[in-house]
Structure formats: structure tokens, C-alpha cells
Design a protein around this motif. Structure first.
Motif, PDB file in Angstrom:
ATOM      1  N   GLU A 283      -6.324  14.797  -0.553  1.00  0.00           N
ATOM      2  CA  GLU A 283      -7.336  14.218  -1.447  1.00  0.00           C
ATOM      3  C   GLU A 283      -7.037  12.741  -1.713  1.00  0.00           C
ATOM      4  OE1 GLU A 283      -7.335  18.483  -1.628  1.00  0.00           O
ATOM      5  OE2 GLU A 283      -5.695  17.052  -2.024  1.00  0.00           O
ATOM      6  N   MET A 284      -5.766  12.415  -1.887  1.00  0.00           N
ATOM      7  CA  MET A 284      -5.383  11.018  -2.100  1.00  0.00           C
ATOM      8  C   MET A 284      -5.706  10.183  -0.861  1.00  0.00           C
ATOM      9  SD  MET A 284      -1.688  11.640  -3.960  1.00  0.00           S
ATOM     10  CE  MET A 284      -1.192   9.915  -3.911  1.00  0.00           C
ATOM     11  N   GLN A 285      -5.469  10.750   0.308  1.00  0.00           N
ATOM     12  CA  GLN A 285      -5.732  10.020   1.541  1.00  0.00           C
ATOM     13  C   GLN A 285      -7.229   9.807   1.761  1.00  0.00           C
ATOM     14  OE1 GLN A 285      -3.188  12.422   4.308  1.00  0.00           O
ATOM     15  NE2 GLN A 285      -2.154  10.459   4.635  1.00  0.00           N
ATOM     16  N   GLU A 286      -8.027  10.790   1.428  1.00  0.00           N
ATOM     17  CA  GLU A 286      -9.471  10.637   1.572  1.00  0.00           C
ATOM     18  C   GLU A 286      -9.999   9.585   0.600  1.00  0.00           C
ATOM     19  OE1 GLU A 286     -13.174  10.880   3.051  1.00  0.00           O
ATOM     20  OE2 GLU A 286     -11.333  11.741   3.882  1.00  0.00           O
ATOM     21  N   ALA A 287      -9.491   9.591  -0.624  1.00  0.00           N
ATOM     22  CA  ALA A 287      -9.887   8.571  -1.594  1.00  0.00           C
ATOM     23  C   ALA A 287      -9.447   7.186  -1.127  1.00  0.00           C
ATOM     24  CB  ALA A 287      -9.268   8.885  -2.959  1.00  0.00           C
ATOM     25  N   ASN A 288      -8.296   7.126  -0.510  1.00  0.00           N
ATOM     26  CA  ASN A 288      -7.804   5.844   0.012  1.00  0.00           C
ATOM     27  C   ASN A 288      -8.724   5.319   1.107  1.00  0.00           C
ATOM     28  OD1 ASN A 288      -5.425   3.971  -0.176  1.00  0.00           O
ATOM     29  ND2 ASN A 288      -5.306   4.404   2.023  1.00  0.00           N
ATOM     30  N   ARG A 289      -9.165   6.214   1.966  1.00  0.00           N
ATOM     31  CA  ARG A 289     -10.065   5.832   3.057  1.00  0.00           C
ATOM     32  C   ARG A 289     -11.355   5.227   2.490  1.00  0.00           C
ATOM     33  NH1 ARG A 289     -10.096   7.413   8.249  1.00  0.00           N
ATOM     34  NH2 ARG A 289      -8.527   9.020   7.787  1.00  0.00           N
ATOM     35  N   LYS A 290     -11.920   5.870   1.512  1.00  0.00           N
ATOM     36  CA  LYS A 290     -13.172   5.379   0.938  1.00  0.00           C
ATOM     37  C   LYS A 290     -12.962   4.035   0.236  1.00  0.00           C
ATOM     38  CE  LYS A 290     -15.263   9.938   0.390  1.00  0.00           C
ATOM     39  NZ  LYS A 290     -15.737  10.979  -0.559  1.00  0.00           N
ATOM     40  N   HIS A 291     -11.836   3.893  -0.424  1.00  0.00           N
ATOM     41  CA  HIS A 291     -11.540   2.641  -1.120  1.00  0.00           C
ATOM     42  C   HIS A 291     -11.428   1.477  -0.127  1.00  0.00           C
ATOM     43  CE1 HIS A 291      -9.979   0.092  -4.337  1.00  0.00           C
ATOM     44  NE2 HIS A 291      -8.994  -0.275  -3.520  1.00  0.00           N
ATOM     45  N   ILE A 292     -10.777   1.727   0.997  1.00  0.00           N
ATOM     46  CA  ILE A 292     -10.633   0.675   2.013  1.00  0.00           C
ATOM     47  C   ILE A 292     -11.973   0.388   2.672  1.00  0.00           C
ATOM     48  CG2 ILE A 292      -9.570   0.135   4.254  1.00  0.00           C
ATOM     49  CD1 ILE A 292      -7.081   1.655   3.280  1.00  0.00           C
ATOM     50  N   GLU A 293     -12.763   1.418   2.925  1.00  0.00           N
ATOM     51  CA  GLU A 293     -14.083   1.212   3.530  1.00  0.00           C
ATOM     52  C   GLU A 293     -14.984   0.355   2.647  1.00  0.00           C
ATOM     53  OE1 GLU A 293     -15.361   5.193   4.184  1.00  0.00           O
ATOM     54  OE2 GLU A 293     -14.408   5.353   6.180  1.00  0.00           O
ATOM     55  N   SER A 294     -14.728   0.397   1.356  1.00  0.00           N
ATOM     56  CA  SER A 294     -15.533  -0.417   0.433  1.00  0.00           C
ATOM     57  C   SER A 294     -14.971  -1.815   0.239  1.00  0.00           C
ATOM     58  CB  SER A 294     -15.648   0.290  -0.923  1.00  0.00           C
ATOM     59  OG  SER A 294     -14.369   0.368  -1.544  1.00  0.00           O
ATOM     60  N   GLY A 295     -13.930  -2.156   1.021  1.00  0.00           N
ATOM     61  CA  GLY A 295     -13.382  -3.515   0.980  1.00  0.00           C
ATOM     62  C   GLY A 295     -12.050  -3.651   0.276  1.00  0.00           C
ATOM     63  N   GLY A 296     -11.478  -2.551  -0.204  1.00  0.00           N
ATOM     64  CA  GLY A 296     -10.204  -2.618  -0.905  1.00  0.00           C
ATOM     65  C   GLY A 296      -9.002  -2.526   0.020  1.00  0.00           C
ATOM     66  N   THR A 297      -7.848  -2.485  -0.588  1.00  0.00           N
ATOM     67  CA  THR A 297      -6.598  -2.304   0.165  1.00  0.00           C
ATOM     68  C   THR A 297      -6.006  -0.949  -0.201  1.00  0.00           C
ATOM     69  OG1 THR A 297      -5.269  -3.403  -1.545  1.00  0.00           O
ATOM     70  CG2 THR A 297      -6.179  -4.794   0.206  1.00  0.00           C
ATOM     71  N   THR A 298      -4.912  -0.579   0.424  1.00  0.00           N
ATOM     72  CA  THR A 298      -4.345   0.751   0.238  1.00  0.00           C
ATOM     73  C   THR A 298      -3.947   1.012  -1.209  1.00  0.00           C
ATOM     74  OG1 THR A 298      -2.659   2.308   1.010  1.00  0.00           O
ATOM     75  CG2 THR A 298      -2.001  -0.008   0.821  1.00  0.00           C
ATOM     76  N   GLN A 299      -4.132   2.252  -1.624  1.00  0.00           N
ATOM     77  CA  GLN A 299      -3.723   2.683  -2.952  1.00  0.00           C
ATOM     78  C   GLN A 299      -2.638   3.749  -2.898  1.00  0.00           C
ATOM     79  OE1 GLN A 299      -7.678   3.842  -4.523  1.00  0.00           O
ATOM     80  NE2 GLN A 299      -7.496   2.087  -5.913  1.00  0.00           N
ATOM     81  N   ILE A 300      -2.152   4.049  -1.707  1.00  0.00           N
ATOM     82  CA  ILE A 300      -1.098   5.046  -1.546  1.00  0.00           C
ATOM     83  C   ILE A 300       0.242   4.426  -1.948  1.00  0.00           C
ATOM     84  CG2 ILE A 300       0.127   6.533   0.074  1.00  0.00           C
ATOM     85  CD1 ILE A 300      -2.730   7.438  -0.451  1.00  0.00           C
ATOM     86  N   PRO A 301       0.963   5.007  -2.899  1.00  0.00           N
ATOM     87  CA  PRO A 301       2.248   4.430  -3.329  1.00  0.00           C
ATOM     88  C   PRO A 301       3.222   4.267  -2.165  1.00  0.00           C
ATOM     89  CG  PRO A 301       1.555   6.166  -4.832  1.00  0.00           C
ATOM     90  CD  PRO A 301       0.620   6.234  -3.658  1.00  0.00           C
ATOM     91  N   GLY A 302       3.762   3.064  -2.031  1.00  0.00           N
ATOM     92  CA  GLY A 302       4.754   2.780  -0.996  1.00  0.00           C
ATOM     93  C   GLY A 302       4.196   2.407   0.352  1.00  0.00           C
ATOM     94  N   ASP A 303       2.875   2.521   0.535  1.00  0.00           N
ATOM     95  CA  ASP A 303       2.264   2.244   1.838  1.00  0.00           C
ATOM     96  C   ASP A 303       2.182   0.739   2.085  1.00  0.00           C
ATOM     97  OD1 ASP A 303       0.806   2.484   4.220  1.00  0.00           O
ATOM     98  OD2 ASP A 303      -1.113   2.484   3.138  1.00  0.00           O
ATOM     99  N   PRO A 304       2.812   0.219   3.141  1.00  0.00           N
ATOM    100  CA  PRO A 304       2.711  -1.213   3.436  1.00  0.00           C
ATOM    101  C   PRO A 304       1.285  -1.585   3.857  1.00  0.00           C
ATOM    102  CG  PRO A 304       4.538  -0.196   4.617  1.00  0.00           C
ATOM    103  CD  PRO A 304       3.685   0.910   4.097  1.00  0.00           C
ATOM    104  N   TRP A 305       0.937  -2.829   3.632  1.00  0.00           N
ATOM    105  CA  TRP A 305      -0.409  -3.295   3.944  1.00  0.00           C
ATOM    106  C   TRP A 305      -0.346  -4.546   4.820  1.00  0.00           C
ATOM    107  CZ3 TRP A 305      -5.160  -1.527   3.901  1.00  0.00           C
ATOM    108  CH2 TRP A 305      -6.245  -2.415   3.991  1.00  0.00           C
ATOM    109  N   GLY A 306      -1.312  -4.689   5.690  1.00  0.00           N
ATOM    110  CA  GLY A 306      -1.418  -5.894   6.503  1.00  0.00           C
ATOM    111  C   GLY A 306      -0.258  -6.037   7.465  1.00  0.00           C
ATOM    112  N   ILE A 307       0.259  -7.261   7.561  1.00  0.00           N
ATOM    113  CA  ILE A 307       1.344  -7.529   8.508  1.00  0.00           C
ATOM    114  C   ILE A 307       2.550  -6.631   8.232  1.00  0.00           C
ATOM    115  CG2 ILE A 307       2.352  -9.390   7.110  1.00  0.00           C
ATOM    116  CD1 ILE A 307       2.082  -9.329  10.977  1.00  0.00           C
ATOM    117  N   ALA A 308       2.758  -6.258   6.963  1.00  0.00           N
ATOM    118  CA  ALA A 308       3.897  -5.407   6.614  1.00  0.00           C
ATOM    119  C   ALA A 308       3.746  -3.990   7.147  1.00  0.00           C
ATOM    120  CB  ALA A 308       4.085  -5.380   5.100  1.00  0.00           C
TER     121      ALA A 308
END
Length: 619
Positions: A283-308
Motif C-alpha cells: 500500500e505504501m508503494q502504491e501511494a508512492n507511485r501515485k505521488h511521483i506520477e503527480s510530480g512529487g518525489t519518493t516518500q518511502i523512508p530511506g529510499d534514495p532519490w535522483g542521482i543518489a
């Protein structure tokens, strides 16, 4: 007449060999930091040395992107390594000023740009130019026919000059294998290991087939069985976000988009290989997918973003980074499995793999910056970074050397295991070796052996376990079967043991020990394995090399030599020497038994005063 001609040829044969190559006290194959320090140490002992480097540049990985020094306790490894760090700091202070941002970012000399490391190695070699010869484009092929043996000794080796296309012969008294692969030792007949031992073989943490989340538990599927496979290689990239010094990666000619597609779902779902994933729900992963599709960045704790998400970066001076494989990623700059042949392959194969790895790495960067299926916010972050324009000017600003984390591990008089780096009890030291030639400290650390596997949330072989400052026995650089060879880089260890020895500070220290041992072997006319280790240790300590680490004693202390001597002999085994403290009854009795000298004669004296007195009497 024929015999006469043969005799004449025999008289001139050494001269002919010299014209085609050279004759030196110490012949070093590999211009790695370990090889460089070997040459410097031998020169300071009055011996001639030649460094034979296959590429056009010396310096190994520190000159090829590994700018974030891998050492967990600063001060544990000293000697020539400390001189290297000091030169780095001096460079930035003299060029930019002591209060500059560059000096701050160099972290007291432990973080540096690739070209600065290359410059420092040259500076360290410069005072030794009368005795040290550096020859690049000299290729050693690991074939027995390229080693001339006389009994258990190497008399000469054959080297291929890549510029003249001719073979050269180098005669030496002591030879040193400073290659990352162990090529010279293998050609000389030294037994070696490749791959992973099983856990049962040496009762080692991290051994064998292993699935483990970063900083997390070992997972289902871990069988701990050994195999012949090695951990992944990559390039340590020097990236920058400075627009004036940034070159954006281009799409390589042999680009295969399919190799990188798994990254897309990882980005949207927030999948990564950290311990935090144990608490991530679908459920957290599905919510994360929708958040990113709407222009956001990851909301999963500890998940690196971008170049990281694809590189683990450490800041260097001048807006640069040492960009390594991301240990939290399931796809990054490492390329597992495809490097398994490297240790025993010829240079033709190795060059092909190096090119393949370069194209893979550039392809990954291009994909992460441009692919249509990745979110725009993610791509925008990655597009902030590019190759540093002022590095590797003759190689399209790309590192010249593959990070060979592990090749052959040559068998020596001591086989270093994980247990040699782990405390014998909580708060205690690892096993203390009286024949130590350096102290060192880094985690037990291996990269993946296999690529991503379906149904697995971690990569096989990736582990990191905390170690403590340990001692390294002389035997790890003394190979079996060959009397005049030293192996400071392809040292004697298990896969897990080697995973901590393989850090450049330790390799530099082992190189320094090898250089001193080589010089003493020549001076005393003894095989290296017959040297008294005390002679090697005494010479090392005079050069400010730490053989046993104490938290409260630095190399500049007037008691440094004394505490090294007494510590290795078991008089002081705690982490602190506590020289100003009084002596308790139990310690006094123990010191009396060890030394044969009654300690009560020193009544009222401090630990330091008594140890100094015992040192003068014992030594």
C-alpha cells in the motif's frame, strides 16, 4: 668453436638483457599505491627499484576516482599513508589557502580529486628519482614462461612494452606483486584462491552465498555455500554539478535500454535494498507511485532519490564527488557476474570488459537522465550531474582504470580471515599478532556477486559488518613456494578477510612493509621469509608506521616506539595505554611474570614510567 661462442654469449647475456630491460634490487609489477609505497620504502633503505605499470599512468584507484579514503579510524594506519594524506592537505592549503572551501572539503587530506592524488604520488616519488625508476605501458602477462625461476627464486621476468611492441627482461633480487590481480605470483607458481569460501570452512561471518539487506538481517535463500565467483567491479566516477566544469554523458554506441528498465519500477515503487524495506507495505508503494506520477518525489523512508538512487556519492573539493556503486540499489554502477573471468583472463579479455563496463556505466547515467519512462523530477535531479571536465583529459574525462576489488588471493604464511578483524569479545581487540606489520581498520565489506534475481529483495554477496582496528601479520605478504617474492596487494586472505584488507590505506601500509622487507632481505642476504620480523618492525616504526593502535598515543608521542614494542609483546592490550595512570596489582604481577623483572622495585611509578624502564631493560 661452438662452445667458445656459447661462452662468449654467456658473458654478454646479462648485458643484452639489461639493454632490453633492466637490473634492479627490487622489481615491482603494478603501479598501484601499494607498489608505489614499496618502491619509496625500498629507496629510503638505499635500494634501487623499478615500477612496471601496464597503463600510461601510475596511482591505481586513488588516481582514478576513489577520492573518499576508505578508513574507519584515522590514525590506525600511518607511515607512508599518513605522508600521502599530508601531501594532499598541503596541496589544497597552498593552492587555495588554509581557510578555503577546498581545504574544508578535503577533510584533512582524506578526500581529494583524482588529478591531485596523481600529482601527490609523483611528488612522493620525486625525492627517490636516483633510485626509483617508473616505467609505464609495461604489461606483464601471467604466464609461467614470463618468469625465469632458479629453484624457489625468481631470477627475472619478461615484460611486454606496449609502445615498442617488444619484450623486455627485468632482473631483480626481490620481486613484488603489486597488481590488483595477483598476476606475477600466479605466474611464479604461488597457489591462490578465487571466489568465496563457505561459512563452514573458516567459521566466518559473511562467507558463502548470502542475501542481506544493507544494515539489516540475513535473508531467506542464504545458504553460506562457497563458490568460485567474485564480487562486482565498477568505475569510481568523478562527477560534478558545477555547470562550468560539467560534461553531460552521451548515449554510448552499444546502448541497451533493456539493461536499465528495472530502475523505472524501483523509482516509482520506492524499492531499494535497505533495512527499512522490511517495514514497507504494498500500500505504501502504491501511494508512492501515485505521488511521483503527480510530480512529487519518493516518500518511502530511506529510499534514495535522483542521482543518489544509482550512485553513492561522497563530496570532494571543487564541487566534485567520488561516485561509487549505491549499496542501497538493486541496479547501480556495479556490473556483477560479467567480471568473473577477470582475475585469470588475459589483457585482451580484460580490455574488452573494461570497455563494456564503461559503456554500461555511461548508459546507466544516460538512461537515468533521459529515459521517457522515468519521472521528470527524477531525471531533473540526475541531470544536475556530469563528468568533471578537468579530470582524465586523455580519456574523455572518464576513469582510466576499473575498480578491481578482488582478483586472485595468493596463499601466504598467514591466511587472514574475517575473525582476524573482529573483536575477540565485546569491547576488546581482534586477535593481536606479535608479528604485525600494520594496524588497519575498515568494515568487512563486499559488493554483489550476482545480478538482481527474481523474488529477491537483496543482491547475493553484498554485505557490510563492523570490524575493529586490527593487526596484520607479516605472513599475509609472504607467499608460499617463492623465496624472493612479496605480495602486498594480492595478499593472503579469504574472500571475507580480504574484503577489509583491500582498502588502499592498508595496501599502502603493506607496500611500505614490503619495501622495507625487500631491502632487509638484500642487506642480510636472506630469503624474505627468513627475516626476523623484529627487524622489519623496527624499521617500520622508525618511519612512523603504526603496528598496534592505541587511542591515546600518536606517532608524534615520545613513547610511540616504546608502546609499539611493548604493545605487540602483550604488555598493553587495552585500547588505551594510560601511561600516566598508576599500576594495579594484577598488572604489576603480570608484567613481572612476562619480563622476569620484579615490578615492585618500581614502587610509586606510573604505568608509563615502568613500561619505559622495562623497555630499556628488555630491548
Amino acid at each position: 668453436m661452438k662452445r667458445y661462442l656459447l661462452n662468449i654469449l654467456g658473458l654478454f647475456f646479462p648485458i643484452l638483457l639489461w639493454a632490453q630491460g633492466g637490473q634492479y634490487d627490487v622489481v615491482i609489477v603494478g603501479g598501484t599505491p601499494g607498489g608505489i609505497m614499496t618502491a619509496i620504502a625500498a629507496s629510503r633503505e638505499g635500494k634501487t627499484a623499478v615500477i612496471l605499470e601496464r597503463s600510461g599512468h601510475i596511482g591505481g584507484l586513488p588516481a582514478n576516482g576513489l577520492g573518499a579514503t576508505d578508513i574507519s579510524t584515522r590514525g590506525a594506519t600511518t607511515g607512508l599513508f599518513t605522508e600521502f594524506v599530508g601531501h594532499i592537505l598541503d596541496y589544497y592549503v597552498e593552492k587555495y589557502g588554509k581557510d578555503s572551501e577546498q581545504v574544508k572539503m578535503c577533510s584533512d587530506g582524506y578526500h581529494f580529486e583524482p588529478h591531485v592524488a596523481a600529482w601527490v604520488f609523483d611528488q612522493m616519488l620525486a625525492p627517490e628519482k636516483e633510485r626509483v625508476t617508473v616505467l609505464t605501458m609495461r604489461q606483464f602477462d601471467a604466464k609461467p614462461s614470463n618468469v625465469v625461476m632458479e629453484g624457489a627464486q625468481i631470477k627475472s621476468i619478461r615484460i611486454y612494452n606496449r609502445e615498442t611492441k617488444k619484450t623486455e627482461q627485468y632482473i631483480g633480487k626481490v620481486f613484488v606483486d603489486a597488481t590488483y590481480e595477483g598476476d606475477l605470483g600466479a605466474a611464479a607458481g604461488v597457489p591462490y584462491s578465487i571466489g568465496r569460501e563457505s561459512r563452514d570452512e573458516y567459521n566466518e561471518k559473511g562467507a558463502g552465498r548470502l542475501y542481506k539487506l544493507w544494515l539489516g538481517p540475513e535473508l531467506e535463500g542464504s545458504t553460506y555455500e562457497g563458490d568460485g565467483n567474485i564480487q562486482a567491479y565498477n568505475y569510481r566516477l568523478c562527477l560534478t554539478n558545477d555547470p562550468d566544469n560539467r560534461i553531460m554523458p552521451e548515449k554510448p554506441k552499444r546502448y541497451n535500454r533493456k539493461e536499465f528498465l528495472s530502475l523505472v519500477d524501483d523509482v516509482y515503487s520506492g524499492t531499494f535494498a535497505g533495512v527499512e524495506m522490511l517495514d514497507v507495505t504494498p500500500e505504501m508503494q502504491e501511494a508512492n507511485r501515485k505521488h511521483i506520477e503527480s510530480g512529487g518525489t519518493t516518500q518511502i523512508p530511506g529510499d534514495p532519490w535522483g542521482i543518489a538512487k544509482i550512485t553513492n556519492m561522497v563530496d570532494l573539493p571543487n564541487h566534485k564527488t567520488d561516485a561509487n556503486n549505491q549499496h542501497l540499489a538493486l541496479i547501480s554502477t556495479d556490473l556483477p557476474e560479467e567480471n568473473w573471468q577477470w582475475p585469470t583472463a588475459d589483457w585482451k579479455w580484460r580490455d574488452r570488459f573494461a570497455q563494456r563496463l564503461k559503456e554500461y556505466t555511461l548508459g546507466l547515467l544516460w538512461f537515468a537522465q533521459n529515459d521517457k519512462d522515468l519521472p521528470e523530477a527524477f531525471k531533473a535531479n540526475v541531470r544536475e550531474w556530469g563528468l568533471a571536465k578537468d579530470e582524465y583529459l586523455d580519456n574523455d574525462h572518464f576513469p582510466r582504470q576499473v575498480y578491481v576489488r578482488e582478483g586472485r588471493r595468493l596463499h601466504g604464511k598467514h591466511f587472514f580471515t574475517a575473525n582476524d578483524a573482529l573483536p575477540v569479545a565485546e569491547g576488546c581487540r581482534p586477535p593481536l599478532y606479535a608479528n604485525s606489520i600494520t594496524a588497519s581498520h575498515y568494515a568487512l565489506d563486499s559488493h554483489a556477486v550476482h545480478k538482481r534475481e527474481k523474488g529477491k529483495i537483496a543482491l547475493d554477496g553484498f554485505f557490510n559488518y563492523r570490524a575493529a582496528v586490527y593487526t596484520v601479520p607479516f605472513g599475509v605478504i609472504l607467499p608460499q613456494k617463492v623465496d624472493n617474492l612479496l605480495i602486498p596487494v594480492p595478499a593472503s586472505a579469504t574472500h571475507v578477510g580480504f574484503s577489509t584488507l583491500r582498502m588502499e590505506p592498508c595496501w599502502m601500509a603493506l607496500g611500505q612493509a614490503a619495501g622495507i622487507a625487500a631491502a632487509l632481505s638484500i642487506k642480510q642476504n636472506k630469503p624474505v621469509k627468513e627475516l626476523a620480523v623484529a627487524d622489519v618492525q623496527e624499521a617500520l616504526v622508525k618511519e612512523k608506521a603504526t603496528l598496534i593502535y592505541f587511542r591515546d598515543i600518536s606517532v608524534d608521542s615520545p613513547d610511540f616506539e616504546m608502546i609499539q614494542y611493548m604493545g605487540l609483546r602483550g604488555y598493553v592490550t587495552d585500547w588505551n595505554a594510560n601511561l600516566d595512570a598508576p599500576v594495579d596489582a594484577a598488572t604489576a604481577e603480570r608484567w613481572s611474570t612476562m619480563s622476569g623483572i620484579r615490578i615492585d622495585r618500581f614502587a610509586g611509578k606510573t604505568r608509563g614510567e615502568i613500561l619505559r624502564a622495562l623497555y630499556s631493560l628488555i630491548k
